[in-house]
Design a protein around this motif. Structure first.
Motif, mmCIF file in Angstrom:
data_model
loop_
_atom_site.group_PDB
_atom_site.id
_atom_site.type_symbol
_atom_site.label_atom_id
_atom_site.label_comp_id
_atom_site.label_asym_id
_atom_site.label_seq_id
_atom_site.Cartn_x
_atom_site.Cartn_y
_atom_site.Cartn_z
ATOM 1 N N PRO A 22 0.848 -16.147 29.487
ATOM 2 C CA PRO A 22 -0.053 -16.152 30.645
ATOM 3 C C PRO A 22 0.267 -17.321 31.563
ATOM 4 C CG PRO A 22 -1.182 -16.966 28.696
ATOM 5 C CD PRO A 22 0.147 -16.441 28.233
ATOM 6 N N VAL A 24 0.015 -20.718 33.730
ATOM 7 C CA VAL A 24 -0.671 -21.981 33.482
ATOM 8 C C VAL A 24 -0.691 -22.800 34.765
ATOM 9 C CG1 VAL A 24 -0.069 -22.048 31.037
ATOM 10 C CG2 VAL A 24 1.479 -23.074 32.712
ATOM 11 N N GLU A 32 -4.457 -22.328 30.784
ATOM 12 C CA GLU A 32 -4.213 -20.993 31.308
ATOM 13 C C GLU A 32 -5.111 -20.741 32.516
ATOM 14 O OE1 GLU A 32 -4.758 -18.058 28.350
ATOM 15 O OE2 GLU A 32 -3.385 -18.993 26.901
ATOM 16 N N THR A 33 -4.608 -20.011 33.479
ATOM 17 C CA THR A 33 -5.393 -19.697 34.673
ATOM 18 C C THR A 33 -4.837 -18.439 35.330
ATOM 19 O OG1 THR A 33 -6.165 -20.483 36.826
ATOM 20 C CG2 THR A 33 -3.964 -21.178 36.144
ATOM 21 N N HIS A 34 -5.688 -17.702 35.935
ATOM 22 C CA HIS A 34 -5.280 -16.516 36.690
ATOM 23 C C HIS A 34 -5.621 -16.678 38.172
ATOM 24 C CE1 HIS A 34 -4.258 -14.115 33.122
ATOM 25 N NE2 HIS A 34 -5.300 -14.705 32.545
ATOM 26 N N CYS A 45 -5.807 -24.477 38.041
ATOM 27 C CA CYS A 45 -6.970 -24.372 37.169
ATOM 28 C C CYS A 45 -8.241 -24.704 37.954
ATOM 29 C CB CYS A 45 -6.820 -25.307 35.967
ATOM 30 S SG CYS A 45 -6.835 -27.066 36.406
#
Length: 302
Positions: A22, A24, A32-34, A45
């Motif tokens: 995923p 980062v 982790e960040t989307h 983040c």
């Protein structure tokens, strides 16, 4: 020499690739960040993302934008200061209200002695001594503007300050708004000192409040706002003033109104190229005229 694939000899052997994980944060690789920056599309983040008009931006893009985008300014040249939901935190307005209330509480606690020491008076015998501005007590020109005795008086002035203050503070900026308030207060007391009888006492923030009325009209005209409600409210206050001249110092009201309007003109109509210098010089000239008025009246009374 290149090593060939031992099975078919078709080319160099390729290393095994690790499965993609995923995304980062580019500043915190362990998070982790989307969420991605709307400008550079790098993952950020929750600690790094900065709210933008659309989506979020990373700190680097925000800094870069700050170097290329001009800082928002009001028509008076002040920085735009905003709080969510309010438009301005009105620090100066709240502070002025607090000072007026503090002095009012002091009057209630101590009594008339505070009033005798702080009110505006030209020259009179108080406690068997000559006292007043003409006796060198020039501080009375300012302390009187924070002094109230009656509940209705301070209530009316503070409600007016709360209504007029925040919008003007948002447009003029904190420093310039404070200048308008104090110079208007000085204009009101100077006019009263010049015209009233030398032993006539006067107190209250009304001169400064009327100065805010004058400033609000000038600022509203500059911003092409609908001034009819404000002018109607001012007319009502002027009618009340001249119907009660026995208890209301009309000289302070008119002096504050005129000086507040003139000071606002100096601030919002200054040329952009040399705005700050023009504002300082023009407002300084207004203060110099008021000082001259005070000195002339003092020479008449001494």
């Amino acid at each position: 020499m290149t090593q060939l694939n031992p099975i078919d000899g078709s080319g160099p052997a390729e290393p095994e690739r690790a499965p993609a994980g995923p995304p980062v944060c580019y500043r915190h690789p362990g998070r982790e960040t989307h969420i991605r920056c709307t400008r550079c599309e790098r993952p950020v983040c929750s600690d790094c993302m900065v709210s933008a008009s659309v989506g979020f931006q990373c700190p680097d893009c925000v800094r870069e934008g700050g170097r290329t985008v001009r800082e928002a300014r009001t028509i008076a040249g002040a920085r735009v200061r905003r709080d969510p939901g309010t438009g301005t935190n009105a620090v100066v307005t709240k502070t002025l209200i607090g000072l007026n209330l503090a002095v009012f509480v002091l009057v209630l606690a101590v009594g008339d002695d505070v009033v005798d020491r702080l009110m505006l008076v030209g020259r009179a015998i108080i406690d068997n001594h000559w006292a007043g501005v003409a006796e060198g007590q020039y501080y009375r020109l300012f302390t009187a503007a924070f002094l109230h005795q009656a509940v209705w008086h301070i209530l009316f002035n503070m409600v007016s300050l709360w209504v007029l203050g925040p919008p003007l503070e948002a447009v003029l900026g904190r420093t310039r708004f404070l200048v308008v308030y104090l110079v208007s207060a000085f204009g009101g007391t100077a006019a009263s000192y010049l015209i009233a009888a030398q032993n006539q006492g006067s107190l209250g923030a009304s001169g400064a409040i009327f100065g805010l009325f004058g400033a609000a009209i000038v600022v509203g005209h500059r911003m092409k706002a609908d001034l009819r409600p404000l002018i109607a409210l001012l007319v009502v206050n002027l009618v009340i003033t001249f119907l009660n001249t026995r208890w209301i110092d009309w000289r302070a009201h008119i002096g504050g109104l005129v000086i507040g309007a003139v000071t606002a003109v100096c601030l919002v109509h200054a040329p952009k190229n040399h705005r700050l210098a023009a504002q300082v010089v023009s407002v300084g000239a207004v203060v110099a005229v008021l000082v001259g008025v005070v000195l002339v009246r003092t020479s008449q009374l001494t």
